[in-house]
Design a protein around this motif. Sequence first.
Motif, PDB file in Angstrom:
ATOM      1  N   ARG A  98       0.889  -1.243   0.014  1.00  0.00           N
ATOM      2  CA  ARG A  98      -0.050  -0.143   0.033  1.00  0.00           C
ATOM      3  C   ARG A  98       0.887   1.339  -0.034  1.00  0.00           C
ATOM      4  O   ARG A  98       1.645   1.548   0.834  1.00  0.00           O
ATOM      5  CB  ARG A  98      -0.989   0.159   1.279  1.00  0.00           C
ATOM      6  N   LEU A  99       0.772   2.168  -0.791  1.00  0.00           N
ATOM      7  CA  LEU A  99       1.334   3.307  -1.275  1.00  0.00           C
ATOM      8  C   LEU A  99       0.421   4.469  -0.983  1.00  0.00           C
ATOM      9  O   LEU A  99      -0.610   4.275  -1.610  1.00  0.00           O
ATOM     10  CB  LEU A  99       2.234   3.356  -2.423  1.00  0.00           C
ATOM     11  N   SER A 100       0.879   5.622  -0.193  1.00  0.00           N
ATOM     12  CA  SER A 100       0.208   6.698  -0.129  1.00  0.00           C
ATOM     13  C   SER A 100       1.067   7.810  -0.337  1.00  0.00           C
ATOM     14  O   SER A 100       2.082   7.696   0.390  1.00  0.00           O
ATOM     15  CB  SER A 100      -0.919   6.774   0.872  1.00  0.00           C
ATOM     16  N   ALA A 101       0.668   9.074  -0.800  1.00  0.00           N
ATOM     17  CA  ALA A 101       1.458  10.257  -0.687  1.00  0.00           C
ATOM     18  C   ALA A 101       0.583  11.427  -1.120  1.00  0.00           C
ATOM     19  O   ALA A 101      -0.477  11.381  -1.589  1.00  0.00           O
ATOM     20  CB  ALA A 101       2.275  10.162  -1.925  1.00  0.00           C
ATOM     21  N   ALA A 118      -2.738   7.274  -4.000  1.00  0.00           N
ATOM     22  CA  ALA A 118      -2.894   6.082  -3.240  1.00  0.00           C
ATOM     23  C   ALA A 118      -3.063   4.780  -3.882  1.00  0.00           C
ATOM     24  O   ALA A 118      -3.586   4.864  -5.109  1.00  0.00           O
ATOM     25  CB  ALA A 118      -3.899   5.933  -2.176  1.00  0.00           C
ATOM     26  N   SER A 119      -2.348   3.737  -3.633  1.00  0.00           N
ATOM     27  CA  SER A 119      -2.507   2.473  -4.567  1.00  0.00           C
ATOM     28  C   SER A 119      -2.419   1.296  -3.402  1.00  0.00           C
ATOM     29  O   SER A 119      -1.696   1.423  -2.337  1.00  0.00           O
ATOM     30  CB  SER A 119      -1.424   2.470  -5.416  1.00  0.00           C
ATOM     31  N   LEU A 120      -3.130   0.445  -3.705  1.00  0.00           N
ATOM     32  CA  LEU A 120      -3.168  -0.924  -2.844  1.00  0.00           C
ATOM     33  C   LEU A 120      -3.088  -2.266  -3.829  1.00  0.00           C
ATOM     34  O   LEU A 120      -3.932  -2.286  -4.675  1.00  0.00           O
ATOM     35  CB  LEU A 120      -4.385  -1.102  -2.015  1.00  0.00           C
ATOM     36  N   LYS A 121      -2.139  -2.942  -3.760  1.00  0.00           N
ATOM     37  CA  LYS A 121      -1.815  -4.267  -4.614  1.00  0.00           C
ATOM     38  C   LYS A 121      -1.903  -5.072  -3.730  1.00  0.00           C
ATOM     39  O   LYS A 121      -0.734  -5.231  -2.853  1.00  0.00           O
ATOM     40  CB  LYS A 121      -0.851  -4.305  -5.681  1.00  0.00           C
ATOM     41  N   ARG A 138      -6.455  -7.454  -4.572  1.00  0.00           N
ATOM     42  CA  ARG A 138      -6.899  -5.966  -4.738  1.00  0.00           C
ATOM     43  C   ARG A 138      -5.975  -5.411  -5.752  1.00  0.00           C
ATOM     44  O   ARG A 138      -4.648  -5.507  -5.730  1.00  0.00           O
ATOM     45  CB  ARG A 138      -6.739  -5.206  -3.265  1.00  0.00           C
ATOM     46  N   ASN A 139      -6.140  -4.707  -6.639  1.00  0.00           N
ATOM     47  CA  ASN A 139      -5.588  -3.704  -7.355  1.00  0.00           C
ATOM     48  C   ASN A 139      -6.155  -2.462  -7.732  1.00  0.00           C
ATOM     49  O   ASN A 139      -7.194  -2.208  -8.425  1.00  0.00           O
ATOM     50  CB  ASN A 139      -5.316  -4.440  -8.626  1.00  0.00           C
ATOM     51  N   THR A 140      -5.887  -1.588  -6.706  1.00  0.00           N
ATOM     52  CA  THR A 140      -6.919  -0.172  -6.759  1.00  0.00           C
ATOM     53  C   THR A 140      -5.759   0.983  -6.773  1.00  0.00           C
ATOM     54  O   THR A 140      -4.760   0.967  -5.906  1.00  0.00           O
ATOM     55  CB  THR A 140      -7.620  -0.432  -5.175  1.00  0.00           C
ATOM     56  N   GLN A 141      -6.400   1.880  -7.251  1.00  0.00           N
ATOM     57  CA  GLN A 141      -5.554   3.178  -7.325  1.00  0.00           C
ATOM     58  C   GLN A 141      -6.499   4.317  -6.963  1.00  0.00           C
ATOM     59  O   GLN A 141      -7.746   4.307  -7.945  1.00  0.00           O
ATOM     60  CB  GLN A 141      -4.760   3.440  -8.737  1.00  0.00           C
ATOM     61  N   ALA A 166     -10.455   0.516  -9.636  1.00  0.00           N
ATOM     62  CA  ALA A 166     -10.382  -0.776  -8.948  1.00  0.00           C
ATOM     63  C   ALA A 166     -10.525  -1.888  -9.699  1.00  0.00           C
ATOM     64  O   ALA A 166     -11.319  -1.781 -10.695  1.00  0.00           O
ATOM     65  CB  ALA A 166     -11.328  -0.962  -7.874  1.00  0.00           C
ATOM     66  N   ASP A 167      -9.805  -2.868  -9.971  1.00  0.00           N
ATOM     67  CA  ASP A 167      -9.629  -4.105 -10.484  1.00  0.00           C
ATOM     68  C   ASP A 167      -9.323  -5.321  -9.581  1.00  0.00           C
ATOM     69  O   ASP A 167      -8.168  -5.547  -9.260  1.00  0.00           O
ATOM     70  CB  ASP A 167      -8.713  -4.210 -11.628  1.00  0.00           C
TER      71      ASP A 167
END
Length: 169
Positions: A98-101, A118-121, A138-141, A166-167
């Motif tokens: 999970r990245l957020s900035a 933000a992204s979550l994989k 999860r694959n969300t941006q 989201a995918d």
Amino acid sequence: GTFSGGGGFSIRGITNFATAASADAGVEIHMNGLPLGATSANEVGFLDMARIEVLRGPQGTLFGDGTTAGVLQIITQKPGDEFSGYVKTDLADYNSVRLSAAVDLPLSERVRSRIAVASLKRDGFVTNSYNGDELDDRNTQAARLTMEFDYSDDTLMRLTYEHTNADDN
């Protein structure tokens, strides 16, 4: 993280778990004072939040119909007057990253902007016993751009654009 499904919030025991778009929720969800829909908050993430307010009891006077139990008010961060920002990374099981900035970009004395992403994989952790496929990955941006304009000494104009992709399986 993000909300999913629909409905599901209860304040002081009052709720409505109906997920139809036409159903009134017992707890209404608002972002920065604007309603996000009666029972669905699928696209809302906790991206760059300043605070979350829980207003209990009937809120119809301020927030309208569908708020018999209360309101969940999500308040996002506003642009700052100085260049600043942050980057955050969370690593977890199932190859979860999970990245957020966010960054504040003052454009002039009267114009400010803030960009948050933000992204979550994550791999799935549920196995389909029929064919062995992994489910619930999860694959969300998500991204939000907020612009503030000091139109005059007593008027502030704020424009916000938010997008989520989201995918998931």
